[in-house]
Design an enzyme around this catalytic site. Structure first.
Site, PDB file in Angstrom:
ATOM      1  N   LYS A  69      -4.007   2.531  -2.947  1.00 40.19           N
ATOM      2  CA  LYS A  69      -5.151   3.340  -3.346  1.00 40.19           C
ATOM      3  C   LYS A  69      -4.952   4.753  -2.814  1.00 40.19           C
ATOM      4  CE  LYS A  69      -8.090  -0.711  -2.669  1.00 40.19           C
ATOM      5  NZ  LYS A  69      -9.170  -1.289  -1.854  1.00 40.19           N
ATOM      6  N   MET A 128      -8.780   8.533   8.604  1.00 41.53           N
ATOM      7  CA  MET A 128      -9.374   8.896   7.308  1.00 41.53           C
ATOM      8  C   MET A 128     -10.507   9.905   7.468  1.00 41.53           C
ATOM      9  SD  MET A 128      -9.484   5.021   5.669  1.00 41.53           S
ATOM     10  CE  MET A 128     -10.403   4.397   7.079  1.00 41.53           C
ATOM     11  N   ASP A 152       0.837  -1.202   0.000  1.00 40.43           N
ATOM     12  CA  ASP A 152       0.000   0.000   0.000  1.00 40.43           C
ATOM     13  C   ASP A 152       0.868   1.246   0.000  1.00 40.43           C
ATOM     14  OD1 ASP A 152      -2.333  -1.431   0.046  1.00 40.43           O
ATOM     15  OD2 ASP A 152      -2.641  -1.256   2.209  1.00 40.43           O
TER      16      ASP A 152
END
Length: 261
Positions: A62, A173, A40
């Site tokens: 991502k 997030m 990641d």
């Protein structure tokens, strides 16, 4: 693939918040033994040429609004390489089981009959506040903390329960949903003077902390140009920010003095 390890298998490795010092011994050993590494963007991937010499390195990271490889695609890659006889390491930022979709990847491997092991990592929910000098619990201040995802706005029930629990709230997030979060917490009774810290790019040379109270944090974040990745810490423990980040302590004192004017 070389198949040097015989039957294929998958190891999910929690890489921590990005600092080599916070990787586990087990994680380093798994990377040294890997044939293939799927990593990641928030994992410590810059270390891979040294930690996984000779392994095939595949970036499956991502970014907000940009997912070149879907979650299902990542799972298929793991399974296909393992079926060819490879030891596949899935290197993830933080801990695979803390808002990391590790559970989905384990279930996919098991459904495909692929042996899978999970090596826990240091979650950014704990490590990043510590890098800013913020303890999540402190005697007489907070004896609990709750970790939530800010990827999507929380429901009214979730917000009400968060306020009712008290203690420290850690949001991962949560930059994009910050306005909805603070409005919801206030709507359900959180005191306006509760401090919030936003720690960007924790454990990197670009680490930055923005601190204000709940009523001023949206404006403060906009003024500071806050962006992801970042960890939010909400609660009285923010006032304890100390040696880990002198700038955080200075900003908090300044914010408090402006509030009193």
């Amino acid at each position: 693939m070389s198949g040097r390890h015989g039957a294929g298998r998958v190891t999910l490795v929690g890489g921590g918040p990005g600092s080599e010092e916070l990787m586990t011994v087990g994680g380093v050993r798994a990377l040294a033994d890997a044939d293939v590494v799927l990593y990641d963007r928030l994992a410590p991937h810059t270390l891979l040429p040294r930690l996984s010499p000779g392994a095939l390195l595949i970036d499956v990271g991502k970014k907000p609004g940009h997912h070149p490889i879907s979650q299902h695609g990542i799972e298929l890659l793991m399974i296909d390489h393992a079926r060819s006889g490879a030891h596949v390491v899935r290197l993830k930022g933080g801990d695979p089981y803390v808002l990391g979709r590790g559970g989905e990847e384990v279930l996919a491997c098991r459904a495909a009959g692929i042996p899978v092991t999970v090596l826990s990592g240091v979650t950014s929910a704990i490590a990043v506040p510590a890098a800013a000098g913020i303890p999540l619990t402190h005697r007489g201040v907070s004896h609990m903390f709750t970790v939530v995802s800010g990827h999507d706005p929380l429901s009214d029930d979730e917000l009400r329960h968060l306020v009712g629990l008290g203690g420290t709230i850690v949001v991962l997030m949560g930059v994009s949903t910050l306005p909805q979060l603070v409005a919801g917490l206030r709507r359900h009774g959180m005191t306006a003077t509760i401090p919030i810290a936003i720690i960007e790019r924790g454990h990197s040379d670009e680490q930055k902390t923005t601190i204000s109270d709940i009523d001023g944090i949206v404006d403060a974040a906009a003024l500071a140009g806050v962006g992801a990745p970042a960890v939010l810490v909400i609660g009285e423990v923010v006032r304890l920010a100390h040696d880990g980040n002198d700038e955080a302590d200075r900003i908090l004192r300044r914010a408090e003095s402006l509030t009193e004017i």
